[in-house]
Design a protein around this motif. Structure first.
Motif, PDB file in Angstrom:
ATOM      1  N   CYS A 352      17.557  28.634  55.306  1.00  0.00           N
ATOM      2  CA  CYS A 352      18.878  29.107  54.884  1.00  0.00           C
ATOM      3  C   CYS A 352      18.752  30.631  54.834  1.00  0.00           C
ATOM      4  O   CYS A 352      18.894  31.288  55.866  1.00  0.00           O
ATOM      5  N   THR A 353      18.373  31.216  53.706  1.00  0.00           N
ATOM      6  CA  THR A 353      18.020  32.638  53.691  1.00  0.00           C
ATOM      7  C   THR A 353      16.925  32.880  54.719  1.00  0.00           C
ATOM      8  O   THR A 353      15.940  32.137  54.765  1.00  0.00           O
ATOM      9  N   SER A 526      27.237  30.699  43.889  1.00  0.00           N
ATOM     10  CA  SER A 526      25.879  30.233  44.158  1.00  0.00           C
ATOM     11  C   SER A 526      24.999  31.313  44.778  1.00  0.00           C
ATOM     12  O   SER A 526      23.817  31.084  44.980  1.00  0.00           O
ATOM     13  N   GLY A 587      14.437  30.422  48.947  1.00  0.00           N
ATOM     14  CA  GLY A 587      14.713  29.339  48.016  1.00  0.00           C
ATOM     15  C   GLY A 587      14.363  27.997  48.631  1.00  0.00           C
ATOM     16  O   GLY A 587      13.710  27.160  48.000  1.00  0.00           O
ATOM     17  N   ALA A 588      14.779  27.808  49.863  1.00  0.00           N
ATOM     18  CA  ALA A 588      14.530  26.530  50.514  1.00  0.00           C
ATOM     19  C   ALA A 588      13.026  26.258  50.635  1.00  0.00           C
ATOM     20  O   ALA A 588      12.574  25.127  50.460  1.00  0.00           O
ATOM     21  N   GLU A 591      11.856  25.016  47.405  1.00  0.00           N
ATOM     22  CA  GLU A 591      12.147  23.585  47.232  1.00  0.00           C
ATOM     23  C   GLU A 591      11.066  22.748  47.894  1.00  0.00           C
ATOM     24  O   GLU A 591      10.525  21.799  47.307  1.00  0.00           O
ATOM     25  N   HIS A 620      23.054  21.287  47.195  1.00  0.00           N
ATOM     26  CA  HIS A 620      23.013  22.186  48.336  1.00  0.00           C
ATOM     27  C   HIS A 620      22.273  21.484  49.476  1.00  0.00           C
ATOM     28  O   HIS A 620      21.326  20.726  49.235  1.00  0.00           O
ATOM     29  N   THR A 622      20.100  22.329  51.431  1.00  0.00           N
ATOM     30  CA  THR A 622      18.656  22.518  51.533  1.00  0.00           C
ATOM     31  C   THR A 622      17.893  21.461  50.734  1.00  0.00           C
ATOM     32  O   THR A 622      16.751  21.161  51.077  1.00  0.00           O
ATOM     33  N   ASP A 696      16.629  22.799  41.021  1.00  0.00           N
ATOM     34  CA  ASP A 696      17.011  23.879  41.938  1.00  0.00           C
ATOM     35  C   ASP A 696      17.489  25.036  41.065  1.00  0.00           C
ATOM     36  O   ASP A 696      18.497  24.915  40.370  1.00  0.00           O
ATOM     37  N   ALA A 698      18.763  27.892  41.752  1.00  0.00           N
ATOM     38  CA  ALA A 698      19.711  28.848  42.313  1.00  0.00           C
ATOM     39  C   ALA A 698      20.674  29.366  41.243  1.00  0.00           C
ATOM     40  O   ALA A 698      21.184  30.478  41.353  1.00  0.00           O
ATOM     41  N   ASN A 720      15.436  31.658  43.035  1.00  0.00           N
ATOM     42  CA  ASN A 720      15.757  32.580  44.117  1.00  0.00           C
ATOM     43  C   ASN A 720      15.690  33.972  43.513  1.00  0.00           C
ATOM     44  O   ASN A 720      16.636  34.413  42.861  1.00  0.00           O
ATOM     45  N   HIS A 722      16.036  36.499  44.947  1.00  0.00           N
ATOM     46  CA  HIS A 722      17.120  37.243  45.585  1.00  0.00           C
ATOM     47  C   HIS A 722      18.475  36.880  45.002  1.00  0.00           C
ATOM     48  O   HIS A 722      19.494  37.317  45.505  1.00  0.00           O
ATOM     49  N   LYS A 723      18.518  36.119  43.976  1.00  0.00           N
ATOM     50  CA  LYS A 723      19.780  35.914  43.265  1.00  0.00           C
ATOM     51  C   LYS A 723      19.601  36.481  41.858  1.00  0.00           C
ATOM     52  O   LYS A 723      19.906  37.636  41.605  1.00  0.00           O
TER      53      LYS A 723
HETATM   54  C1  LIG Z   1      22.078  25.801  45.119  1.00  0.00           C
HETATM   55  C2  LIG Z   1      21.224  26.392  46.183  1.00  0.00           C
HETATM   56  N1  LIG Z   1      20.041  25.830  46.479  1.00  0.00           N
HETATM   57  C3  LIG Z   1      19.248  26.338  47.429  1.00  0.00           C
HETATM   58  C4  LIG Z   1      19.594  27.437  48.152  1.00  0.00           C
HETATM   59  C5  LIG Z   1      18.686  27.908  49.250  1.00  0.00           C
HETATM   60  O1  LIG Z   1      18.074  29.128  48.968  1.00  0.00           O
HETATM   61  P1  LIG Z   1      17.603  30.108  50.127  1.00  0.00           P
HETATM   62  O2  LIG Z   1      18.824  30.543  50.843  1.00  0.00           O
HETATM   63  O3  LIG Z   1      16.924  31.201  49.447  1.00  0.00           O
HETATM   64  O4  LIG Z   1      16.687  29.352  51.024  1.00  0.00           O
HETATM   65  C6  LIG Z   1      20.808  28.064  47.887  1.00  0.00           C
HETATM   66  C7  LIG Z   1      21.210  29.273  48.638  1.00  0.00           C
HETATM   67  O5  LIG Z   1      22.248  29.825  48.481  1.00  0.00           O
HETATM   68  C8  LIG Z   1      21.636  27.538  46.886  1.00  0.00           C
HETATM   69  O6  LIG Z   1      22.817  28.088  46.596  1.00  0.00           O
END
Ligand SMILES: Cc1ncc(COP(=O)(O)O)c(C=O)c1O
Ligand SMILES: Cc1ncc(COP(=O)(O)O)c(C=O)c1O
Ligand SMILES: O=C([O-])O
Lengths: 993, 993
Positions: A352-353, A526, A587-588, A591, A620, A622, A696, A698, A720, A722-723
């Motif tokens: 994702c990211t 999110s 983030g993914a 996970e 999400h 992911t 998760d 996020a 994350n 980055h969040k």
């Molecule tokens: C709820 C949720 N889980 C997982 C992710 C995945 O994170 P990443 O984009 O850092 O891989 C996101 C990304 O926006 C998210 O909003």
């Protein structure tokens, strides 16, 4: 080494003294000031934050204690203290190679991209019309990758070289493999060790059997291979693989139906034949050495390219060309609205990211240098290697003799030395070599290596006293047998911007097309688009953090270790966990790493059969994707109509899968933006059945200081960074997905092939042991170079600041929800009517009555100067708004005013005052070109179109193109730069011709 | 220490080897690549650069030798070598004070202003419509200064505190003095010594008699004083002056008809009564400590405020409010088109380039902190001083006892110590104190001083072992007898942007309104808007250059000394002179310093009576102004109709003034952009008559490497390092006006009160001796902190690169002249038809036939995305174009295309196709608002208005306001921020209310 306040803070007396420094950070980070905060609380019916929090967060999970963190440092104190940490890193010249090379970041790119909020604060380009700048640069990146690899399709970056290899492996498996059949995958022994480590992590759990060998050993005749991976040039530098050419190897693999992946290097490819010429189906690698600092391992952009045939199985984001509402060419992410490429439980990838900012830097590097510049740099790198090889050989060492580009190996025992002795000699003169085994040393050259560096190395490491470090032009040419034929980078974009003025203006022109946080709020639910403060960013580009090789000896990276250990400890405290790993670089990936940790834990208890992962429908994409990649069976749990997890359904499914229950994944507060009351009951039910709870994180921005995953009862959680922890989104990456775990899981956190430097050594406690297995990223600490950002954020806020941030995040969301409620339906709130830090507006009723879609509203917001909230996720037909704590009251009000004005525009359609097709909503966004057109035949004025609110006059942001046509683009997938003419009117084409 | 190539360059073999670094700079600096260069040469009729140069530069002055400079360093080599120099500076905590204080630059301002080309590459806001961003910030600066000083009018910065004092003195003299009468000027002994030094330089030569004394000694009763200056708080820290209060002193001065100047400090004024409360007529000082690093003395913004009554005598640039063509409020420089405030030979000031960028930073600092933030910072500074005073007194030292803000003195002999001992102790712990005399030490506090710093100082310098460094809130309040009453900074602008997100967006919104070099070329003739490369800028914000006090001990500033010496030597080589001084902090100051040098030289020969300065009519206004300030009598020399100096007239005037001839000032190539053939004859004539030749080096960009002032025969020359040597213009400053002189003048270069550190010690040869007299700036090396920019430029280009730059500058200008000739009349060229590096387009014939003015063309260019060339200077009714070498062929062509398109728009008026008043020319520039308006009743389309050329579509720049009304603004001079309502429509005002 725990970093205590006393070490850094200029404070011998209690805080509150008149000599305390004035540059405290928290008030800079928060949008509303105290006064506004009070007024907003009042507006939503509370006297103070405590009562708001009590009404919002379920009582059972509200913490009774304060976080135990260091006292907050002011901005200057924090800068000084991280400086003293950074100074413990020793900057050496790196000859280690192995995927990471000394590079020179062109100053114009450093300052105007990596250090420029216009580039680094943007989000993934979901809203194409206000993202054409970075979309263009990412397209340039794809074009670069396609050109050099010789393949026609590329993605807009992956996380690093090693994960790109794993993604490619999964592509092969998806295309050619069948579980139990064709599930073998050949791995060359000469791949970078860290890539082998990652393939091992990824392969086993999904039923891929790795077969290691030399090319000549690989027996494909049984036809049970889905793919093979080779490194080109290989990890020891050779361009010809032992025993067999790449070409004949590939032919054999293809004959048997297997695909071939080339792990390769863009710099080498400017001089070497493209992997496509010997039949590679997929090429992967890292673009690090295109002007992105090593940064102790990351972040850098991984790349992946393939042929048209396989394009629709490519992982991650792809930028594609399409047309807009006026029929003009424009760009957008292809084949996806919000990450639809993540195929949930059928996923072969969860990415994702990604690494947008770094991909953009690499593309800019290629554009600035152009084909000739790149070839000069590569030629010089080759000449450095040739000179080193020549001189070391002259001194009597036994050397590898294969054709090479920038790397070769030396048998140092041939002169009675050990590899460690050579490294010791190198280190003494400020350099590092690669120790391959006791007798073998590897040397790699990078752009940043000077003639003096080379001389010093030859003297220090090999005792060569007066080497000849001159080279004539012939040494810049690689062996003709492997040389590239024909031109590289013929697209005009690589031939236009070679002066600094040209480059500066190009970067600026692109920046101006993108709406980033330096213009207005980006309320993507999110995504947590909070302030990325300058003082957090400043250390990131210090040489003491930038110029460190990820495999440098431990004694040289004590600053990094101290930083990571301290950050992990703070994150452990914040999450209520026992240990933290910073290795996952998204983030993914967090996970995935967290689920693997659970699986290994279960295995260790003899419960390896447990493989069911329960995941709420609202999760999400992911989440199921990661579970699938971890080899788990995804079982979906319903949500009830309040948006909460349907506890009845959950319990039913727990019962059904009781014997095989491995984990339950839950986002908290939920992806609907609600603190679910049932969370403790849910936790208990899962645990009671022998399952582990994956949280998760996020939405951690709603938890920090008020509750924690550990307190709630989760066993593992990713953050994350980055969040919640302020790493900027960079237009679609980088990110860090640190995971925290309870004590019983700590021994199962990711390891890394480099062993003692692996994250196990440094997780937040003494519970973990260094180990080599289970890496989820190419570097032991993933994207280490951006960890200073989160460290700074935590240290400058301290206990109180972090809690305040959470309170304001919740306040801002509830204030907006209150203002918008009525005009729009706010979907899902907690039992007292509060949302958490974000909330969902349901546009479906308005669509039913007027035809206006969520997309119409999103695009119309652009005319008002705003980025749309998250569209149609987690619920189709809705917008999810997350303001974050960094937005001030005036900005929140402007956004609400825009939404209310839009509501009345919707009403005009409802009342028949204007037809949907003719409305400013359906025709949004409005570009300058459209406004300028004399043929204005709309039933509304130009002012209504482009100046619909008073604040816009002072600071208008223009969308660069009309509404993009996603369908057209997906039908005609083009993901490299189109010829310039495509952008011109017919007239203009004639003019040029 | 001459810095040799070998020290820095990674090169053991000859350049041209394959291991040479690839990041060579020259090709990044130049716009056209080699191929384009060749095509352009061909287009203007030359085969190569040599023939072009031969045809352009008179043979007698063309150099026969190459410059002897170091081999060029690549960008990374140069960064590394300047780093090693910078590291020789020792960063200490400064308690020296004396006008320079430790400050904290808010990171958001550092990165987004000082390190951002959007802010630093703009020019002085001549074109108001595309400069509203920095105009607004400069207005904020003026508002800040007015608010804190309590006076109603302020200028948009002066060069530093000391020159501001001298400017104020000249104001008093102009307003109240008459030569020979009222020519006394009282100077308090308690003024900063460097200010006294500068007043001494400036006063004598124009007939002001300085009378030094204590306030109580000043006898104004004879009424022969024009003014008086006092420091508040004074240089020793006292807020009450010895023997008399400021108020009663001022009353006495006023009674006698003299004006009173307060030299003051903005930080102190947040806590102390404004100087207006005790009657000061003028307040001056430095805004350095508002977030601008000390930088070894500069650059910083000086300020000057006065009352309405004296506003029209204020020196320098003033930003004022006016209205635009639509009647909306907007900003522009008041009371001047191009520097009309410079009153030529009647001038009392010659200031042109000021300190816009630094003034903007100071304003941003005030906005970010707001009134409460500033008062906290000031309160803390005061508390630091109070604690230090308390603890040192407690230890038994005899202390000054007057009320103070941040500074006090200690009689260290009271404990048997000497001042040097105290300083030695301080230095040992990383700090500096002020040595006032053998027995007296001064201590000053700044924002950057921490509690630990204070503890260390007390221990190291005073032997106080366990000081109590705590302070309660009461210590933040100054003595009630001197405290300020009432609020500060009540304008809303100081109360809106306190979060980092708010500040970031405000800075960005302003930046977006300004056309800077990051958007398109700025072809302002005589301004040399070339690339300001990132690698040149990078060292400027290193702490090792930033955090150095100008009066730090010599052993701590060896890096600066090495840099300055090396730069001066290179500049001496380039100019063909024997010695160079870097003290003047603007071109105009260089002129003044150069003329003083001449006068002192003449005096030394017993020819002090020589005082006539011949100046061509075509000279820049600063030339006669500087001569007047140097006490010279200006005699104007005619130009002939080819634009050359009328040699007949010159000789006539030489003859007439033969006995009193002091100097002849000449710009070369001329301000008309021509290499005059007669230059050698002119030189000889002046010299023969006993005069000296002053060359204005503003056009040095056409000389470097081809000829030189020394070769031509000049005796002295200033260089605008902010033109030829790449210091960015910063929106109107900073600048450096280094002067080079022939050997006989070297001993007369500026000195400085600090003596041995003065520039004399470091000029480009051993010909000069350190001396205390003749300072022209507050700091011995003027704006030292930006000298790294020019050093980098020279080192990265070397002999060949510099010469190439000159050749391309000439080529670019001639290429454009050739393209535009015919459509416009090119005024003045050399004997073979070439211009130098710039050329003039005469618009008068077109005006005569169509009524179209040069202003119409200038404003219309904005619609085309371009900044106008220099308007109506040096010839009214013309545009002067200087492209510089950094603009590439495509950009030159775009600009020419725009000018040609405008020519055809002019023809449409000429042919009667469109009326002048209705034309896009007269109605230019076109704003978004105008275009958006439904009531479009112009005879041309909106597209013609705002999209008149194809390239604009991709990158439109919008003027923020319609054409500004200069007359209206000058009639209603307002130079502080108007209330917000002034910017709103009536409707909006109602809405808000
Ligand atoms: C709820 C949720 N889980 C997982 C992710 C995945 O994170 P990443 O984009 O850092 O891989 C996101 C990304 O926006 C998210 O909003
Ligand atoms: C010819 C000439 N002389 C002198 C000056 C004054 O230089 P400064 O603005 O640096 O004071 C200028 C400035 O534009 C100029 O063009
Ligand atoms: O990027 C996200 O899909 O949240």
């Amino acid at each position: 080494v725990h970093i205590s306040k006393a070490l850094f803070r200029s404070s011998a007396v209690l805080s509150g003294d008149a000599l305390d420094m004035c540059d405290s950070f928290s008030r800079r980070h928060l949008g509303p000031n105290d006064e506004d905060g009070k007024a907003m609380l009042k507006a939503i019916g509370f006297d103070n934050f405590e009562s708001m929090v009590k009404s919002t967060v379920p009582a059972q999970i509200l913490t009774q204690t304060e976080l135990q963190l260091d006292e907050p440092l002011t901005e200057s104190e924090a800068i000084q203290s991280i400086k003293s940490m950074a100074d413990k890193n020793k900057v050496m010249k790196s000859f280690i190679g192995q995927g990471y090379y000394d590079t020179i970041v062109p100053p114009v790119i450093l300052r105007n991209m990596l250090e420029n909020p216009g580039w680094y604060t943007a989000y993934t380009p979901y809203q194409a019309e206000i993202s054409q700048g970075r979309l263009e640069m990412l397209l340039n990146f794809q074009t670069l990758v396609c050109d050099l690899t010789g393949l026609s399709m590329a993605v807009a970056s992956l996380l690093d070289e090693s994960t790109a290899a794993a993604e490619a492996m999964q592509m092969c498996f998806a295309l050619k493999g069948k579980r139990g059949k064709n599930n073998k995958f050949f791995v060359s022994n000469d791949l970078h060790p860290q890539t082998i480590g990652l393939l091992e992590t990824r392969a086993g759990v999904i039923g891929i059997e790795l077969v290691f060998g030399n090319h000549s050993d690989a027996d494909f005749t049984e036809g049970n291979y889905c793919g093979a991976i080779v490194q080109y040039p290989n990890t020891y530098g050779s361009v010809e693989s032992p025993g067999e050419s790449y070409k004949s190897f590939t032919d054999r693999a293809h004959e048997s139906g297997a695909m071939v992946i080339a792990a390769t290097d863009l710099m080498a490819l400017t001089k070497l034949a493209a992997p496509s010429t010997w039949g590679a189906d997929i090429a992967i690698g890292s673009a690090q050495r295109f002007g992105v600092p090593m940064g102790f391992g990351g972040p850098h952009a991984g790349f992946l390219a393939t042929s048209d045939a396989y394009s629709r199985k490519m992982p991650g984001r792809i930028i594609g060309v399409t047309i807009d509402s006026e029929g003009k060419p424009c760009l957008r992410m292809a084949m996806q609205t919000r990450e639809q490429h993540i195929r949930r439980d059928k996923a072969t990838s969860n990415i994702c990211t990604a690494q947008a900012l770094l991909a953009n830097m690499a593309a800019a590097y290629a554009i600035y240098h152009g084909p000739d510049g790149l070839k000069s740099i590569a030629g010089r790198i080759h000449a450095l290697a040739r000179v080193a090889h020549r001189e070391i050989e002259k001194a009597g060492f036994t050397m590898a003799q294969d054709p090479f580009f920038d790397t070769f190996t030396i048998d140092v025992s041939s002169k009675g030395m050990t590899a460690s002795q050579v490294q010791a000699g190198a280190e003494a003169v400020g350099a590092n070599v690669r120790i391959i085994d006791d007798n073998t040393v590897g040397l790699s050259m990078g752009e940043g290596i000077t003639r003096d560096d080379l001389k010093m190395l030859l003297a220090g490491a090999f005792g060569i006293v007066n080497p000849d470090v001159s080279a004539d032009a012939s040494l810049t040419e690689v062996d003709p047998s492997v040389a590239r034929q024909g031109e590289i980078l013929e697209h005009p974009i690589f031939r236009q911007h070679h002066s600094e003025t040209q480059m500066l203006r190009y970067l600026k022109a692109l920046e101006n097309r993108d709406l980033a946080l330096n213009h207005s709020m980006i309320s993507l639910g999110s995504c947590t688009m909070k302030l990325n403060a300058t003082s957090e960013m400043v250390p990131v580009t210090w040489p003491t953090f930038c110029n460190i090789h990820p495999f440098a000896p431990t004694n040289q990276v004590q600053g990094y270790h101290e930083l990571i250990k301290d950050l992990n400890e703070d994150l452990a405290e914040i999450t209520g966990f026992a240990a933290v790993s910073a290795q996952p670089n998204s983030g993914a990936t967090g996970e995935y790493a967290g689920l693997l940790t659970i699986m290994k834990y279960l295995e260790s208890k003899g419960e390896g059969h447990r493989n069911v992962c329960l995941i709420p429908k609202s999760a999400h994409g992911t989440n199921p994707a990661s579970a699938a990649m971890a080899g788990m069976k995804v079982v979906v749990v319903d949500n009830d109509k309040e948006g909460n997890i349907d506890v009845v359904d959950l319990k039913k499914k727990i019962d059904k899968h009781r014997d095989n229950l491995a984990a339950f994944m839950v986002t908290y507060p939920s992806t609907f933006g609600v603190f679910e009351e049932g969370i403790i009951e849910i936790m208990d039910a899962v645990h009671e059945a022998g399952g582990q709870v994956y949280m998760d994180g996020a939405n951690m921005n709603a938890q920090v200081g008020l509750t924690s995953p550990g307190l709630i009862g989760a066993d593992v959680c990713h953050l994350n960074l980055h969040k919640t922890f302020c790493i900027p989104h960079g237009g679609g990456g980088p990110g860090v997905g640190s995971i925290g775990v309870a004590a019983h899981l700590a021994p199962f956190l990711p390891g890394h092939v480099v062993g003692q430097e692996a994250s196990g050594d440094l997780c937040g406690s003494d519970l973990c042991v260094p180990k080599k297995e289970g890496a989820v990223a190419g570097a032991p600490f993933g994207s280490a170079a951006i960890l200073p950002i989160s460290w700074m954020y935590i240290k400058m806020n301290g206990t109180e600041g972090l809690k305040k941030a959470t309170q304001y995040a919740i306040l801002n969301a509830n204030y907006m929800a209150a203002r918008l409620n009525g005009a729009y339906d706010v979907l899902f709130v907690g039992k007292n009517g509060q949302c958490a830090h974000e909330f969902i507006l349901d546009l479906r009723p308005l669509k039913a009555s007027t035809g206006v879609t969520e997309e119409d509203v999103a695009k119309r917001l652009q005319d008002y100067g705003f980025h749309s909230p998250t569209m149609s996720w987690p619920v189709a037909g809705t917008l999810m708004i997350e303001p974050t704590e960094s937005e001030d009251l005036a900005e929140l009000d402007r956004f609400c005013d825009a939404m209310l004005a839009i509501r009345s525009e919707i009403d005009d359609i409802g009342s028949g005052k204007i037809k949907l097709e003719d409305s400013p909503l359906r025709n949004a966004p409005h570009t300058m070109e459209v406004i300028m057109n004399e043929k204005w035949d709309r039933p509304y004025t130009r002012e209504v179109a482009a100046y619909p609110a008073p604040w816009i006059r002072a600071n208008k942001f223009w969308p660069t193109c009309g509404r993009v046509d996603n369908v057209y683009g997906d039908r005609n997938l083009v993901c490299t730069c189109p010829p310039l003419e495509a952008y011109m009117d017919d007239d203009e084409v004639k003019e040029v011709a």
